[in-house]
Design an enzyme around this catalytic site. Structure first.
Site: not given
Length: 327
Positions: A22, A59, A175, A203, A207-208, A281
């Site tokens: 998130t 965040y 993580q 995480y 890769c974004r 999102r």
């Protein structure tokens, strides 16, 4: 296909091997928040069998946790919440602070924002070089004994730092960044975690968004988007990574009749006791989760993936740019 699950020591129910990440929901570094879409995304994830949600105070500087708390109203007991401690911020700029007093403040703030009386997995976000690891671990162990935290984890820690932590407090999870393009943990963190029974929450498995298969050479990013400063998304590297994604997409379609996104997540899940943090999102950004579940890559499949990567990515770069000040 039922969701795959994994046990994390201290958490009473098995958690889904795909968790909802998130960071983007908080808005910071991702173009601003959209609370209505964020709540719909969380609800869609739960409906797909995800029961682990990963967040952090930084965040959106508390906003992501607040949205998670709102979205889980009436459904808290069906979900394991993972959040973090050890970062502070001033004027919108984060920095490391894992001092015991800061952690004690953070747990109370997180519990309030998340509207809960306990955190299922509480993780140190980044090691703080100004605070001995054992001091941080000792405070977390106190929270564990008080029942405010069910399991402890660390993020972005080295093996040596995890050894120090584990000497003082029980360590259930780590993580690190991990995906097809960012594999440094295979040298030490991943085998150490396997040997010591830790769950590995990977995480950035996409890769974004690079491994989503939805980007092209024309894709651009706003100044407040994390990817605008990520070396992978800048020439000439961006072209290399896009070529690798295109080849992986062809491989995934021809070999498995699946998307490159599903291939990337399946690859992470097949590396050990791993959980893929699927960041989203918008509800449509978690579509395709079912394609990553219930099948496996063979040794030959993994070897072909490695060949594709070596052919196309000749100037690789890691995720080091994301480290906040203090390291």
């Amino acid at each position: 296909m039922p969701m795959e699950t994994l046990a994390i020591a201290g958490i009473p129910v098995p958690v889904s091997r795909i968790a909802l990440g998130t960071w983007a929901i908080g808005g910071w570094m991702w173009g601003g928040p959209d609370d209505r879409q964020a709540i719909a995304t969380i609800h869609a994830a739960l409906d797909l069998g995800i029961n682990l949600i990963d967040t952090a105070p930084v965040y959106g500087f508390g906003h992501s946790e607040e949205i998670v708390g709102q979205a889980l109203a009436g459904r808290r007991d069906a979900v394991a919440i993972a959040t973090k401690a050890g970062l502070d911020w001033k004027d919108g700029k984060p920095f490391r602070n894992a001092a015991p007093a800061r952690i004690r403040q953070e747990i109370e703030d997180s519990l309030r924002r998340l509207r809960t009386d306990r955190i299922d997995l509480y993780q140190v976000h980044w090691p703080d070089p100004a605070v001995p690891v054992d001091e941080t671990a000792r405070e977390l162990e106190r929270l564990h004994r008080e029942g405010k935290v069910l399991a402890l984890g660390v993020s972005n820690f080295s093996v040596a730092q995890m050894e120090q932590f584990r000497a003082v407090a029980p360590l259930a999870a780590v993580q690190p960044p991990y995906n097809l393009f960012e594999r440094a943990i295979e040298a030490d963190i991943l085998p150490w975690s396997v040997a010591h029974g830790l769950a590995v929450l990977a995480y950035g498995p996409l890769c974004r968004g690079l491994l989503s298969g939805r980007m092209s050479a024309d894709t651009s990013f706003d100044a407040d988007d994390l990817r605008s400063v990520d070396p992978k998304f800048r020439a000439p590297r961006f072209a290399q990574y896009l070529a690798a994604v295109a080849a992986l997409q062809d491989f995934a379609r021809q070999r498995f009749d699946r998307s490159v996104l599903a291939l990337a997540v399946r690859w992470v899940l097949d590396q050990g006791p791993t959980i893929a943090l699927w960041g989203a999102r918008k509800p449509e950004q978690i579509a395709g989760i079912d394609q990553a579940i219930g099948w496996h890559l063979s040794a030959d499949d993994k070897a072909e993936i490695d060949r594709i990567l070596a052919t196309h990515v000749t100037d690789p770069v890691g995720p080091e740019f994301m480290a906040p000040p203090g390291g």
